[in-house]
Design a protein around this motif. Structure first.
Motif, PDB file in Angstrom:
ATOM      1  N   PRO A 112      43.659  30.662  49.728  1.00  0.00           N
ATOM      2  CA  PRO A 112      42.247  30.437  49.407  1.00  0.00           C
ATOM      3  C   PRO A 112      41.957  29.208  48.543  1.00  0.00           C
ATOM      4  O   PRO A 112      40.818  29.017  48.105  1.00  0.00           O
ATOM      5  N   LYS A 113      42.963  28.384  48.290  1.00  0.00           N
ATOM      6  CA  LYS A 113      42.727  27.172  47.510  1.00  0.00           C
ATOM      7  C   LYS A 113      41.984  26.137  48.346  1.00  0.00           C
ATOM      8  O   LYS A 113      42.314  25.929  49.507  1.00  0.00           O
ATOM      9  N   TYR A 114      40.992  25.505  47.752  1.00  0.00           N
ATOM     10  CA  TYR A 114      40.221  24.428  48.364  1.00  0.00           C
ATOM     11  C   TYR A 114      39.458  24.869  49.612  1.00  0.00           C
ATOM     12  O   TYR A 114      39.631  24.320  50.694  1.00  0.00           O
ATOM     13  N   ARG A 115      38.611  25.857  49.436  1.00  0.00           N
ATOM     14  CA  ARG A 115      37.651  26.169  50.496  1.00  0.00           C
ATOM     15  C   ARG A 115      36.547  25.105  50.483  1.00  0.00           C
ATOM     16  O   ARG A 115      36.128  24.665  49.436  1.00  0.00           O
ATOM     17  N   GLY A 116      36.102  24.698  51.661  1.00  0.00           N
ATOM     18  CA  GLY A 116      35.013  23.736  51.694  1.00  0.00           C
ATOM     19  C   GLY A 116      35.332  22.493  52.509  1.00  0.00           C
ATOM     20  O   GLY A 116      36.284  22.460  53.284  1.00  0.00           O
ATOM     21  N   LEU A 138      37.735  33.410  61.648  1.00  0.00           N
ATOM     22  CA  LEU A 138      36.423  33.102  61.102  1.00  0.00           C
ATOM     23  C   LEU A 138      35.637  34.381  60.855  1.00  0.00           C
ATOM     24  O   LEU A 138      35.639  35.295  61.686  1.00  0.00           O
ATOM     25  N   ASP A 139      34.978  34.419  59.698  1.00  0.00           N
ATOM     26  CA  ASP A 139      34.010  35.472  59.428  1.00  0.00           C
ATOM     27  C   ASP A 139      32.727  34.798  58.963  1.00  0.00           C
ATOM     28  O   ASP A 139      32.549  33.598  59.146  1.00  0.00           O
ATOM     29  N   GLU A 140      31.849  35.544  58.348  1.00  0.00           N
ATOM     30  CA  GLU A 140      30.547  34.983  57.972  1.00  0.00           C
ATOM     31  C   GLU A 140      30.593  34.173  56.682  1.00  0.00           C
ATOM     32  O   GLU A 140      29.608  33.537  56.311  1.00  0.00           O
ATOM     33  N   GLY A 141      31.716  34.171  55.958  1.00  0.00           N
ATOM     34  CA  GLY A 141      31.817  33.437  54.711  1.00  0.00           C
ATOM     35  C   GLY A 141      32.285  32.011  54.915  1.00  0.00           C
ATOM     36  O   GLY A 141      32.546  31.561  56.046  1.00  0.00           O
ATOM     37  N   LEU A 142      32.430  31.276  53.810  1.00  0.00           N
ATOM     38  CA  LEU A 142      32.929  29.902  53.833  1.00  0.00           C
ATOM     39  C   LEU A 142      34.443  29.919  53.658  1.00  0.00           C
ATOM     40  O   LEU A 142      34.942  30.080  52.550  1.00  0.00           O
ATOM     41  N   LEU A 200      37.049  25.750  45.226  1.00  0.00           N
ATOM     42  CA  LEU A 200      36.187  25.047  46.164  1.00  0.00           C
ATOM     43  C   LEU A 200      36.527  23.558  46.229  1.00  0.00           C
ATOM     44  O   LEU A 200      37.007  22.972  45.259  1.00  0.00           O
ATOM     45  N   ALA A 201      36.262  22.969  47.377  1.00  0.00           N
ATOM     46  CA  ALA A 201      36.492  21.540  47.607  1.00  0.00           C
ATOM     47  C   ALA A 201      35.215  20.940  48.181  1.00  0.00           C
ATOM     48  O   ALA A 201      35.104  20.714  49.388  1.00  0.00           O
ATOM     49  N   PRO A 202      34.227  20.670  47.329  1.00  0.00           N
ATOM     50  CA  PRO A 202      32.951  20.145  47.820  1.00  0.00           C
ATOM     51  C   PRO A 202      33.083  18.721  48.329  1.00  0.00           C
ATOM     52  O   PRO A 202      34.072  18.034  48.024  1.00  0.00           O
TER      53      PRO A 202
END
Length: 327
Positions: A112-116, A138-142, A200-202
């Motif tokens: 889960p590191k660096y979602r985005g 894939l699910d409904e989340g990011l 997160l990785a914006p």
């Protein structure tokens, strides 16, 4: 398998080639709209579209997947699985529910590191020693879905985001095809992500790219690598931006002293002080950095030493920020 492929940039085109080479039937490619590119703003098709057209694969470019008519088109295509690689659009629940084998996504980090949107860039910006590629449901989340397969890889100490992205694109395409084969054979075991460890990785912004030499040499080196190729890290000299494309840590970085060190004289120096011109070496808040390739405002890329020679810089000179610029 009968695959509906969704993707847009170069990494998507490379994965599409790999999926086709593996013998799968790609019934269609969904991608983003054509966009103006370059100074002349020439309308240009995304790389995934170009690859699809070369192979005679039907291309769809809807503005949204939430439109009922678009969802009906997807149902009519009857894909067994939807494969997503940097598509740039969220798949709504109605689309996620269409393929019997679900929807999978290639993500270029160790989730889960660096979602985005910018996982490769943030791994370099943060000075990580490794990253990887994750294939997930894939699910409904990011980027929150169950993990199917992972491959890790080391990040080189001089490697830029652009160089690393090319590597993960190739590794990701190969991993994706292996994962599809395992799904077809019923051999995958989904593993839920540990959401408590998510980061997160914006997207990067131009505003993030400016720097002064008050920061440590390591931090600046990571910034320069992470911002290459876009938006390119820069400092200000006499009111003009100077982009830095390549850098290297100077010797003696473990000293821990404030300011750089001139290897010849051993004297500490204030941040921004020029320590040498071949290569162009500048003192930082901690340590010193070699500026190997620069792009002065309005000019072409050049070696840092050539820029220094053109400005007649010498050891002891100092690079100051201009009024209103970072620092």
């Amino acid at each position: 398998m009968r695959i509906l492929f969704m993707g847009t940039p170069d990494i998507a085109a490379e994965s599409l080639r790999a999926v086709c080479a593996a013998g799968h039937e790609v019934c269609a490619v969904f991608t983003r709209e054509d966009k103006p590119v370059g100074r002349r703003q020439t309308l240009t098709a995304p790389p995934a579209k170009q690859e699809a057209l070369l192979r005679g694969i039907p291309v769809f470019q809807p503005k949204t997947l939430r439109d009922a008519s678009v969802q009906q088109e997807i149902r009519a295509l009857a894909p067994e699985i939807i494969v997503v690689v940097a598509y740039g659009r969220i798949l709504p629940p109605e689309v996620l529910a269409i393929p019997p084998r679900g929807c999978i996504n290639l993500h270029v980090s160790l989730l889960p590191k660096y979602r985005g949107a910018a996982p490769v860039q943030w791994a370099v910006l943060n000075g990580d020693a490794e990253t990887g590629v994750t294939i997930m449901r894939l699910d409904e989340g990011l980027d929150t879905g169950d993990i199917l397969m992972v491959e890790r890889l080391a990040i080189g100490p001089e490697e830029t985001s652009g160089e690393l992205f090319r590597r993960v694109s190739s590794i990701g395409a190969a991993l994706l095809t292996r994962c599809i084969a395992r799904i077809a054979a019923g051999l995958v075991t989904p593993t839920p992500q540990d959401h408590a460890k998510a980061t997160l990785a914006p997207p990067l912004t131009k505003e993030m790219a400016g720097f002064t030499f008050e920061q440590s040499a390591q931090a600046l080196h990571n910034l320069i690598r992470g911002m290459n190729p876009w938006p390119a890290a820069w400092f200000c000299c006499e009111g003009k931006k100077v982009k830095v494309l390549k850098s290297r840590l100077a010797g003696g970085q473990a000293s821990g002293l404030r300011g750089g060190r001139d290897a010849g004289q051993g004297a500490s120096a204030a941040p921004g002080a020029v320590l040498a011109v071949k290569p162009l070496t500048v003192a930082c808040g901690q340590g010193a950095i070699e500026l190997l390739e620069l792009v002065p405002e309005g000019k072409k890329p050049m070696e840092g030493s050539a820029w220094a020679a053109g400005r007649r810089l010498k050891p002891g000179d100092r690079l100051f920020p201009g009024p209103g610029e970072p620092g």
